[in-house]
Write an enzyme that holds these catalytic residues in place. Structure first.
Site, PDB file in Angstrom:
ATOM      1  N   ASP A 197      27.502  42.102  41.284  1.00  0.00           N
ATOM      2  CA  ASP A 197      28.860  42.247  41.746  1.00  0.00           C
ATOM      3  C   ASP A 197      29.617  41.026  41.207  1.00  0.00           C
ATOM      4  O   ASP A 197      29.001  40.023  40.826  1.00  0.00           O
ATOM      5  CB  ASP A 197      28.870  42.270  43.279  1.00  0.00           C
ATOM      6  CG  ASP A 197      30.261  42.256  43.847  1.00  0.00           C
ATOM      7  OD1 ASP A 197      31.116  43.000  43.343  1.00  0.00           O
ATOM      8  OD2 ASP A 197      30.511  41.483  44.788  1.00  0.00           O
ATOM      9  N   ASP A 199      33.254  39.743  42.492  1.00  0.00           N
ATOM     10  CA  ASP A 199      34.023  38.998  43.489  1.00  0.00           C
ATOM     11  C   ASP A 199      33.127  38.515  44.627  1.00  0.00           C
ATOM     12  O   ASP A 199      32.359  39.290  45.201  1.00  0.00           O
ATOM     13  CB  ASP A 199      35.136  39.876  44.048  1.00  0.00           C
ATOM     14  CG  ASP A 199      36.131  40.286  42.977  1.00  0.00           C
ATOM     15  OD1 ASP A 199      37.333  40.184  43.224  1.00  0.00           O
ATOM     16  OD2 ASP A 199      35.699  40.715  41.883  1.00  0.00           O
TER      17      ASP A 199
END
Length: 406
Positions: A197, A199
């Site tokens: 991922d 963020d």
């Protein structure tokens, strides 16, 4: 009559000790059934299980071993092993083995006592203990954040996997330590793909919150973001609602936002090490493609998949182009990448922090919740919160000395 004997040595480590001991056993044709060797601060611990049908050869070998051990400064003990004991040991070789990794800024005796108490409560026996972190220099300031890692090799049958996972999570909260439990199989030692991922994982910020600040709607978007990350809102609906609030934002702020993004502690070391060792890396993000590509160029990520922010005439429209990369899409992309590489999902690793990362964390052979929300920590295979992102390397069984070389 066949004799089986465990020979145990203890004493100062010196060159050629093992060679000389093997020479004695070789001369008398003793069969080697098992061997284990460890050196800690130049102190040797060595165990050898030997067998022979020739009682005279065994006696002569033991006599020479005693003389040699005295000559090279080792204490030696002989322990007969019955056929029944040996057969039981052989039968246990077919059991599933496990690896427990204990990781923290500093590991104390209290940490290790707590971890091994959990291990014992599950019926495991500790067979090996290996320090993966580098040797600690007491009087020197290191440029890197402090961290310590010890890996336990276990034998036995896990009594209750869910209870063990819960105990490890509880311990993490109490003592600021991460405890990972993995089955010790060929897949664990042969991961080939790592998906991240973006963020709050590879970077410390949530990019949509940064965009919202520039658009003057920071508080509104941050509230929706937090609820989505906690799993309280459907990701697609919440994402569209947040993007809609960005309508009218001047797209010229995108490079400025990209430049102020903070790469997470340990991320650069992690990615550079993975690349040096031949791993493929990818960003699978519910954020935006523009920033994922910026990070790709900065860190050397192989592939990125994220949402495309719609911009017309230099202004954000409040819409997203194409399908939204949500949790289901991340899992689908992970499957596609593994298939393209010709590897099993067991050879894939996924790292994320939010509820929309859970689908990919659950299908990867190793899913790691990094500094994640409680919901994600409870549902992921493993969790890391006490150290930087490069702590992931320890879950792959890597030693600091090897990492520094890579």
């Amino acid at each position: 009559m066949r004799e089986i004997i465990l020979i145990s040595f203890l004493g100062p480590d010196q060159p050629n000790q093992f060679t000389r001991l093997m020479q004695v056993l070789s001369v008398h044709s003793l069969q080697i059934l098992d061997v284990g060797h460890a050196v800690i601060h130049n102190q040797l611990t060595l165990g050898i299980v030997v067998a022979s049908d020739n009682e005279t050869a065994t006696a002569l070998a033991m006599k020479e071993i005693l003389i040699l051990a005295h000559d090279i400064g080792l204490t030696v003990r002989f322990k007969p092993i019955s056929n029944a004991e040996y057969d039981q040991w052989v039968s246990e070789g077919g059991r599933t083995r496990y690896i427990v990794t204990a990781l923290a800024p500093e590991l104390t005796a209290a940490h290790l006592q707590a971890v091994t108490k959990i291990v014992s409560s599950q019926g495991f026996n500790i067979e090996t203990v290996t320090r993966l972190s580098g040797r600690l220099e007491l009087d020197t300031e290191s440029p890197f954040p402090r961290r310590a890692c010890v890996q336990f090799g276990l034998s036995g049958q896990m009594l209750d996997a869910q209870a063990m996972r819960a105990a490890c999570l509880s311990l993490s909260g109490e003592l600021n330590i991460d405890v990972a439990v993995q089955e010790d199989n060929a897949y664990r030692r042969n991961r080939r793909l790592v998906c991240f991922d973006m963020d709050s994982t590879l970077i410390e910020q949530e990019v949509i919150d940064e965009l919202a600040l520039e658009a003057g709607v920071g508080a509104k978007v941050a509230e929706i973001t937090e609820r989505a990350m906690l799993g309280e809102l459907d990701f697609q609906q919440s994402f569209r609602a947040r993007v809609a609030l960005l309508k009218g934002l001047d797209a010229s702020v995108l490079p400025k936002i990209a430049e102020r993004l903070t790469v997470t502690e340990g991320a650069e070391r992690l990615i550079s090490t993975l690349k040096a060792l031949g791993y493929k890396t990818a960003i699978l993000s519910g954020g935006f493609q523009y920033f994922a590509e910026y990070l790709q160029a900065k860190l050397g990520i192989d592939e990125v998949h994220a949402n495309i922010l719609d911009v017309e005439n230099g202004v954000v429209t409040g819409e997203v182009k194409g399908a939204i990369v949500d949790g289901a899409r991340k899992a689908e992309l992970l499957r596609q990448l593994a298939e393209k590489m010709g590897i099993s999902l067991e050879q894939a690793m996924a790292v994320g922090d939010g509820a929309n990362d859970l689908p990919m964390l659950s299908i990867a052979g190793l899913g790691v919740a990094f500094r994640a929300k409680p919901l994600v920590r409870q549902n992921a295979n493993q969790a890391i919160s006490s150290v930087g992102l490069d702590g992931v390397l320890y879950l792959l069984g890597m030693h600091d000395k090897d990492l520094n070389r890579a």
